[in-house]
Design a protein around this motif. Structure first.
Motif, PDB file in Angstrom:
ATOM      1  N   UNK A  82       1.802   9.540  -1.786  1.00  0.00           N
ATOM      2  CA  UNK A  82       3.150   9.036  -2.050  1.00  0.00           C
ATOM      3  C   UNK A  82       3.121   7.561  -2.453  1.00  0.00           C
ATOM      4  N   UNK A  83       2.264   6.774  -1.802  1.00  0.00           N
ATOM      5  CA  UNK A  83       2.170   5.356  -2.146  1.00  0.00           C
ATOM      6  C   UNK A  83       1.625   5.169  -3.566  1.00  0.00           C
ATOM      7  N   UNK A  84       0.623   5.951  -3.917  1.00  0.00           N
ATOM      8  CA  UNK A  84       0.084   5.865  -5.270  1.00  0.00           C
ATOM      9  C   UNK A  84       1.106   6.326  -6.301  1.00  0.00           C
ATOM     10  N   UNK A  85       1.932   7.301  -5.929  1.00  0.00           N
ATOM     11  CA  UNK A  85       2.978   7.773  -6.840  1.00  0.00           C
ATOM     12  C   UNK A  85       4.002   6.675  -7.118  1.00  0.00           C
ATOM     13  N   UNK A  86       4.162   5.759  -6.158  1.00  0.00           N
ATOM     14  CA  UNK A  86       5.099   4.654  -6.336  1.00  0.00           C
ATOM     15  C   UNK A  86       4.574   3.610  -7.315  1.00  0.00           C
ATOM     16  N   UNK A  87       3.289   3.640  -7.615  1.00  0.00           N
ATOM     17  CA  UNK A  87       2.700   2.599  -8.462  1.00  0.00           C
ATOM     18  C   UNK A  87       2.632   2.997  -9.935  1.00  0.00           C
ATOM     19  N   UNK A  88       2.952   4.231 -10.234  1.00  0.00           N
ATOM     20  CA  UNK A  88       2.873   4.682 -11.630  1.00  0.00           C
ATOM     21  C   UNK A  88       4.250   5.120 -12.095  1.00  0.00           C
ATOM     22  N   UNK A  89       4.502   4.919 -13.375  1.00  0.00           N
ATOM     23  CA  UNK A  89       5.791   5.301 -13.942  1.00  0.00           C
ATOM     24  C   UNK A  89       5.744   6.760 -14.357  1.00  0.00           C
ATOM     25  N   UNK A  90       6.361   7.596 -13.500  1.00  0.00           N
ATOM     26  CA  UNK A  90       6.391   9.029 -13.759  1.00  0.00           C
ATOM     27  C   UNK A  90       7.785   9.533 -13.465  1.00  0.00           C
ATOM     28  N   UNK A  91       8.192  10.627 -14.055  1.00  0.00           N
ATOM     29  CA  UNK A  91       9.497  11.191 -13.739  1.00  0.00           C
ATOM     30  C   UNK A  91       9.589  11.513 -12.259  1.00  0.00           C
ATOM     31  N   UNK A  92      10.767  11.332 -11.707  1.00  0.00           N
ATOM     32  CA  UNK A  92      10.960  11.555 -10.259  1.00  0.00           C
ATOM     33  C   UNK A  92      10.525  12.952  -9.852  1.00  0.00           C
ATOM     34  N   UNK A  93      10.802  13.932 -10.684  1.00  0.00           N
ATOM     35  CA  UNK A  93      10.449  15.311 -10.336  1.00  0.00           C
ATOM     36  C   UNK A  93       8.952  15.507 -10.221  1.00  0.00           C
ATOM     37  N   UNK A  94       8.179  14.629 -10.894  1.00  0.00           N
ATOM     38  CA  UNK A  94       6.733  14.809 -10.901  1.00  0.00           C
ATOM     39  C   UNK A  94       6.080  14.441  -9.585  1.00  0.00           C
ATOM     40  N   UNK A 156       5.556  -2.424   4.511  1.00  0.00           N
ATOM     41  CA  UNK A 156       6.528  -2.520   3.419  1.00  0.00           C
ATOM     42  C   UNK A 156       7.956  -2.537   3.944  1.00  0.00           C
ATOM     43  N   UNK A 157       8.201  -1.758   4.974  1.00  0.00           N
ATOM     44  CA  UNK A 157       9.554  -1.601   5.500  1.00  0.00           C
ATOM     45  C   UNK A 157       9.979  -2.763   6.382  1.00  0.00           C
ATOM     46  N   UNK A 158       9.056  -3.296   7.182  1.00  0.00           N
ATOM     47  CA  UNK A 158       9.479  -4.214   8.242  1.00  0.00           C
ATOM     48  C   UNK A 158       8.985  -5.655   8.099  1.00  0.00           C
ATOM     49  N   UNK A 159       7.922  -5.906   7.331  1.00  0.00           N
ATOM     50  CA  UNK A 159       7.366  -7.262   7.309  1.00  0.00           C
ATOM     51  C   UNK A 159       8.128  -8.218   6.391  1.00  0.00           C
ATOM     52  N   UNK A 160       8.799  -7.697   5.370  1.00  0.00           N
ATOM     53  CA  UNK A 160       9.617  -8.521   4.458  1.00  0.00           C
ATOM     54  C   UNK A 160       8.813  -9.648   3.810  1.00  0.00           C
ATOM     55  N   UNK A 161       7.629  -9.290   3.307  1.00  0.00           N
ATOM     56  CA  UNK A 161       6.788 -10.275   2.622  1.00  0.00           C
ATOM     57  C   UNK A 161       6.538  -9.796   1.201  1.00  0.00           C
ATOM     58  N   UNK A 162       7.074 -10.509   0.233  1.00  0.00           N
ATOM     59  CA  UNK A 162       6.895 -10.118  -1.166  1.00  0.00           C
ATOM     60  C   UNK A 162       5.424 -10.156  -1.567  1.00  0.00           C
ATOM     61  N   UNK A 163       4.694 -11.118  -1.017  1.00  0.00           N
ATOM     62  CA  UNK A 163       3.263 -11.235  -1.349  1.00  0.00           C
ATOM     63  C   UNK A 163       2.489 -10.019  -0.848  1.00  0.00           C
ATOM     64  N   UNK A 164       2.710  -9.665   0.415  1.00  0.00           N
ATOM     65  CA  UNK A 164       2.013  -8.506   0.985  1.00  0.00           C
ATOM     66  C   UNK A 164       2.447  -7.224   0.281  1.00  0.00           C
ATOM     67  N   UNK A 165       3.738  -7.113  -0.006  1.00  0.00           N
ATOM     68  CA  UNK A 165       4.251  -5.913  -0.684  1.00  0.00           C
ATOM     69  C   UNK A 165       3.605  -5.744  -2.063  1.00  0.00           C
ATOM     70  N   UNK A 166       3.432  -6.864  -2.774  1.00  0.00           N
ATOM     71  CA  UNK A 166       2.836  -6.783  -4.104  1.00  0.00           C
ATOM     72  C   UNK A 166       1.387  -6.303  -4.041  1.00  0.00           C
ATOM     73  N   UNK A 167       0.714  -6.619  -2.936  1.00  0.00           N
ATOM     74  CA  UNK A 167      -0.667  -6.151  -2.764  1.00  0.00           C
ATOM     75  C   UNK A 167      -0.681  -4.657  -2.471  1.00  0.00           C
ATOM     76  N   UNK A 168       0.180  -4.238  -1.549  1.00  0.00           N
ATOM     77  CA  UNK A 168       0.192  -2.834  -1.148  1.00  0.00           C
ATOM     78  C   UNK A 168       0.606  -1.926  -2.299  1.00  0.00           C
ATOM     79  N   UNK A 169       1.647  -2.310  -3.023  1.00  0.00           N
ATOM     80  CA  UNK A 169       2.098  -1.487  -4.148  1.00  0.00           C
ATOM     81  C   UNK A 169       1.336  -1.887  -5.413  1.00  0.00           C
ATOM     82  N   UNK A 170       0.049  -1.764  -5.322  1.00  0.00           N
ATOM     83  CA  UNK A 170      -0.849  -2.014  -6.444  1.00  0.00           C
ATOM     84  C   UNK A 170      -1.841  -0.857  -6.486  1.00  0.00           C
ATOM     85  N   UNK A 171      -1.876  -0.152  -7.574  1.00  0.00           N
ATOM     86  CA  UNK A 171      -2.669   1.081  -7.623  1.00  0.00           C
ATOM     87  C   UNK A 171      -4.155   0.822  -7.405  1.00  0.00           C
ATOM     88  N   UNK A 172      -4.650  -0.334  -7.875  1.00  0.00           N
ATOM     89  CA  UNK A 172      -6.075  -0.623  -7.708  1.00  0.00           C
ATOM     90  C   UNK A 172      -6.406  -0.912  -6.251  1.00  0.00           C
TER      91      UNK A 172
END
Length: 247
Positions: A82-94, A156-172
């Motif tokens: 699910x996390x990897x799916x958030x990093x790629x631009x795909x149709x929601x149904x996919x 992602x939900x509770x720490x409220x850190x844009x820097x950390x979020x940008x790392x986590x939501x990175x496919x690599x």
């Protein structure tokens, strides 16, 4: 009657794991994490109960691994998918198991996350055949690996850190973490087990220090502490192995 207590606890682990799967598939990560935590709690105490009641059995060993496969194998694989799916631009149904006239319509990249499930299955199978892992673990235990993976959506939900979020939501980053997770699960690194034969400090110094540091990290960093705790666990185990060889 007492011989059924450990197996009942193991089945509660499995029950929590199946509920966590449902929540994870529907991207309700907080609820999934709650039931994973409950499952790991029952997983810890089923073995403890079996030892205290002196009712260890081969059935219990196999049942424990089957329950762990769901709670600590399937769930982290789905979450990474699910996390990897958030990093790629795909149709929601996919991002769901939606069929079409030509078969399954699934994005390929997020499927890499399911390698964690495969590596967990392989580790659990090896663990059941390895009679040496009584006082230590060889490779990262599946519950510890699950805590590492499930900490990501919680951060992602509770720490409220844009820097950390940008790392986590990175496919690599997620692909690299998946590879590292699969390696650690099946590595030959000896990691200490949190099993106390007695409560003396000298024999359990590493365990007591680890627990105290874990509590401090959780108080200060909250969910962001979990990846650091896993790193601390591995580092302290390696240091403990080195000092043991020098004695």
């Amino acid at each position: 009657m007492k011989q059924y207590i450990p197996n009942a606890l193991t089945l509660l682990n499995l029950f929590c794991g199946t509920i966590a799967v449902i929540f994870a598939v529907n991207e309700n990560f907080i609820e999934a994490a709650l039931f994973v935590f409950l499952g790991i709690f029952f997983d810890f105490f089923d073995g403890f109960a079996a030892r205290k009641l002196n009712v260890q059995s081969e059935l219990g060993v196999q049942l424990d691994s089957l329950a762990d496969m769901v709670t600590s194998g399937v769930v982290p694989g789905i979450i990474m998918y699910k996390l990897l799916a958030m990093t790629v631009e795909i149709p929601e149904a996919s991002t769901s198991w939606e069929t079409s006239s030509f078969g399954f319509d699934l994005p390929l990249l997020p499927l890499i996350g399911l390698c964690i499930t495969l590596a967990s299955a392989y580790r659990l199978a090896k663990f059941n055949l390895d009679e040496d892992q009584q006082t230590y673990f060889k490779g990262l235990p599946t519950p510890a690996n699950t805590l590492l993976i499930i900490s990501l959506p919680l951060i992602l939900e509770f720490q409220n850190s844009d820097f950390i979020n940008s790392i986590i939501i990175n496919k690599w980053f997620l692909i690299a973490l998946t590879a590292l997770s699969c390696y650690l699960l099946n590595s030959s690194i000896k990691l200490f087990a949190l099993k106390f034969k007695d409560w003396g400090f000298k024999a359990n110094a590493t365990r007591y220090i680890f627990i105290i540091l874990c509590i401090l990290l959780l108080i200060v960093l909250q969910f962001a502490a979990i990846p650091l705790i896993i790193l601390l666990y591995i580092s302290m185990s390696v240091l403990d192995n080195v000092t043991s060889k020098l004695k």
